[in-house]
Design a protein around this motif. Structure first.
Motif, short mmCIF file in Angstrom:
data_model
loop_
_atom_site.label_atom_id
_atom_site.label_comp_id
_atom_site.label_asym_id
_atom_site.label_seq_id
_atom_site.Cartn_x
_atom_site.Cartn_y
_atom_site.Cartn_z
N LEU A 150 -4.17 6.64 -5.20
CA LEU A 150 -4.14 6.27 -6.59
C LEU A 150 -5.56 6.94 -7.23
O LEU A 150 -5.23 7.57 -8.45
CB LEU A 150 -4.16 4.71 -6.60
N ALA A 151 -6.76 6.91 -6.80
CA ALA A 151 -7.82 7.57 -7.59
C ALA A 151 -7.44 8.99 -7.70
O ALA A 151 -7.95 9.70 -8.80
CB ALA A 151 -8.92 7.36 -6.75
N GLY A 180 0.88 7.94 -5.82
CA GLY A 180 -0.18 8.84 -5.88
C GLY A 180 0.15 10.20 -5.35
O GLY A 180 -0.10 11.33 -5.82
N TRP A 229 -9.32 10.15 3.41
CA TRP A 229 -8.34 9.32 4.67
C TRP A 229 -8.65 9.20 5.95
O TRP A 229 -8.33 8.68 6.72
CB TRP A 229 -6.80 10.40 4.07
N VAL A 270 -12.20 2.13 2.45
CA VAL A 270 -11.28 2.15 1.32
C VAL A 270 -9.92 2.72 1.88
O VAL A 270 -9.91 3.74 2.50
CB VAL A 270 -11.61 3.26 0.18
N GLY A 271 -9.09 1.85 1.46
CA GLY A 271 -7.42 2.23 2.09
C GLY A 271 -6.93 3.55 1.25
O GLY A 271 -7.35 3.79 0.24
N TRP A 303 1.80 2.66 -3.60
CA TRP A 303 0.83 3.14 -4.14
C TRP A 303 0.62 4.46 -3.59
O TRP A 303 0.10 5.47 -4.04
CB TRP A 303 -0.39 2.55 -4.28
N ALA A 325 -4.12 3.91 0.32
CA ALA A 325 -3.41 3.64 -1.14
C ALA A 325 -4.34 3.89 -2.40
O ALA A 325 -3.88 4.71 -3.37
CB ALA A 325 -2.77 2.51 -0.91
N TRP A 326 -5.53 3.49 -2.20
CA TRP A 326 -6.35 3.35 -3.32
C TRP A 326 -6.90 4.95 -3.40
O TRP A 326 -7.44 5.12 -4.47
CB TRP A 326 -7.51 2.36 -3.08
N LEU A 327 -7.14 5.63 -2.34
CA LEU A 327 -7.48 6.80 -2.49
C LEU A 327 -6.59 7.57 -3.07
O LEU A 327 -6.86 8.85 -4.04
CB LEU A 327 -8.04 7.45 -1.05
N ASP A 353 -11.50 6.93 6.67
CA ASP A 353 -11.38 5.57 6.08
C ASP A 353 -12.09 4.42 6.90
O ASP A 353 -12.36 3.58 6.46
CB ASP A 353 -10.07 5.16 5.95
N ASN A 406 0.83 -1.23 0.06
CA ASN A 406 0.10 -0.06 0.08
C ASN A 406 0.97 1.46 -0.03
O ASN A 406 0.49 2.23 -0.72
CB ASN A 406 -1.05 0.23 1.08
#
Length: 459
Positions: A285-286, A89, A270, A278-279, A85, A281-283, A273, A82
């Motif tokens: 990345l989004a 990001g 963040w 939603v972790g 990413w 890392a993916w926030l 969460d 994580n």
């Protein structure tokens, strides 16, 4: 370091590594002599900065695979983490902040409110980082948000690229938000690992306010004050200039507003969460994907050509090193070898605290920071029996250990924040080591006395 000292350290590490590889000591797990040798040489390169940190990571990957010290999925596990990413990001978001001029705009707004004294500027940067640690989990994400703004403030104030003031402002933001987070339970990974291990192994559930009460007054607040004093002493400077108080400042442009909304949305998600699951890392990345889809307004026309992959390789190498040490059991074996030699004894409160805390600091050299609680917590009953304390009492001390690192490679968030802020490696290494030594000499005794005062450690 002098020009010859890094070479001498690496050469010595190589000699020791060769001896370990050829004649592994009996206490090492079977077949881990080469793993230990690769780790020793890699650590020496990271610690000295003899070659670029990203190149050290590449050499580590090469050696680990040539000597098959661990499966590929372990060696390259950093790329699947994580944290990787989050940093990817963050690099894209930082690029957008610079490209749109949002960082300079925020810096202008802040400078109209920041104090004009250098010492208060450093204190303010540390304070903002500490406050953000309360509302935003994950040190990596906080680095992504804080460092570009700290760099923009240094630029606006007129600090040159290698000026003490620039280095101090960046390190104040980086260390300020990372150091304080160790006293706030959900704010970084080692804390969460410690609390999770306490619950899964001993059935002890640690509350947020309990943890804060045990650690924040000393490890959080007093250590932040020490950080401010040390930054001002080690990097003396003065503010070279300030924008005129009545300097006109226009409204944000459309692209700046759009980037600001992406940052605010990421920050809000963040911080919440635990609600949406939603972790971070993916926030991250989004948010990065959104910026990339809106190029060249929010990012340069060829964003990947402008992307500095050095922090990504550095982080992946550090995480891969920690992974192979955990996989091989080298760190745990080293600690278990040390434990019987420690003169722990009931009734020796200060000595027991010193031995356990310093043992954890030493363990952190051979394990990733989360590895200290992961290895230390299962030894709670052994330590409790040796000291005469309860399991919870003796393991509370570990927070001092895993929050104190001697060299930058042990703390990936610090490494990444310093890279994003372009802090020279030598300055970062010297400051990290000096801060660790002062923490051990000044903060550890106060932490012990505080735990005694509030009844966590018996008299």
């Amino acid at each position: 370091m002098t020009s010859q000292l890094p070479r001498l350290i690496v050469a010595l590490a190589a000699v020791v590594a060769a001896g370990v590889a050829l004649f592994p000591p009996d206490w090492l797990p079977p077949g881990t002599g080469m793993t230990t040798a690769v780790a020793l040489v890699t650590i020496s390169f990271y610690a000295t900065g003899l070659v670029a940190e990203a190149v050290t990571s590449l050499l580590f990957f090469l050696a680990a695979m040539l000597f098959t010290v661990a499966p590929a999925e372990v060696v390259f596990s950093g790329f699947a983490s994580n944290a990787f990413w989050i940093i990817f990001g963050g690099l894209i978001l930082g690029m957008s902040i610079r490209h749109t001029g949002l960082g300079q705009h925020i810096a202008s707004v802040l400078l109209s409110r920041l104090p004009g004294r250098y010492s208060l500027l450093i204190a303010g940067a540390v304070g903002v980082g500490l406050i953000l640690a309360f509302v935003m989990p994950g040190s990596m994400g906080r680095m992504v948000l804080l460092v570009p703004i700290a760099v923009a403030i240094a630029d606006r104030l007129g600090f040159s690229d290698h000026a003490n003031g620039r280095i101090a402002v960046v390190l104040a933001a980086v260390f300020g938000t990372h150091i304080g987070s160790f006293a706030i339970l959900p704010s970084n990974t080692p804390n969460v690992v410690w609390a999770g291990a306490m619950e899964s192994i001993y059935g002890v559930e640690i509350g947020y306010l309990d943890y804060l009460w045990w650690h924040f007054p000393v490890l959080g607040l007093l250590r932040s004050l020490l950080l401010i004093a040390l930054l001002i002493y080690v990097f003396p400077d003065r503010i070279p200039g300030r924008p005129a108080p009545d300097e006109p400042r226009g409204p944000m442009t459309r692209d700046q507003r759009q980037t600001a909304l992406v940052l605010l949305a990421a920050l809000g998600l963040w911080a919440s969460d635990a609600l949406h699951g939603v972790g971070p890392a993916w926030l991250a990345l989004a948010a990065a994907a959104y910026c990339l889809l809106n190029g060249p307004r929010l990012v340069p026309e060829k964003p990947f050509a402008a992307l500095d992959i050095g922090p990504l390789l550095l982080l992946s190498g550090i995480l891969g090193l920690g992974a192979i040490l955990a996989y091989s059991g080298v760190g745990e074996a080293a600690f278990n070898q040390l434990l019987p030699a420690l003169p722990l004894a009931p009734g020796q409160g200060a000595l027991n605290y010193a031995l356990i805390s310093l043992g954890g600091v030493g363990l952190a050299v051979l394990a990733a920071m989360p590895g200290v609680p992961a290895i230390g917590v299962p030894l709670g009953e052994t330590l409790a029996s040796a000291t005469g304390w309860s399991v919870q009492s003796v393991l509370t001390i570990l927070a001092a250990s895993y929050s104190t690192y001697l060299l930058p490679y042990q703390a990936p968030p610090i490494l990444v924040g310093a890279q994003l802020g372009r802090v020279p490696w030598g300055a970062l290494t010297r400051f990290t080591l000096g801060f660790a030594v002062l923490t051990i000499l000044l903060i550890f005794p106060l932490h012990y006395l505080w735990l005694r005062l509030i009844g966590i450690l018996p008299g």
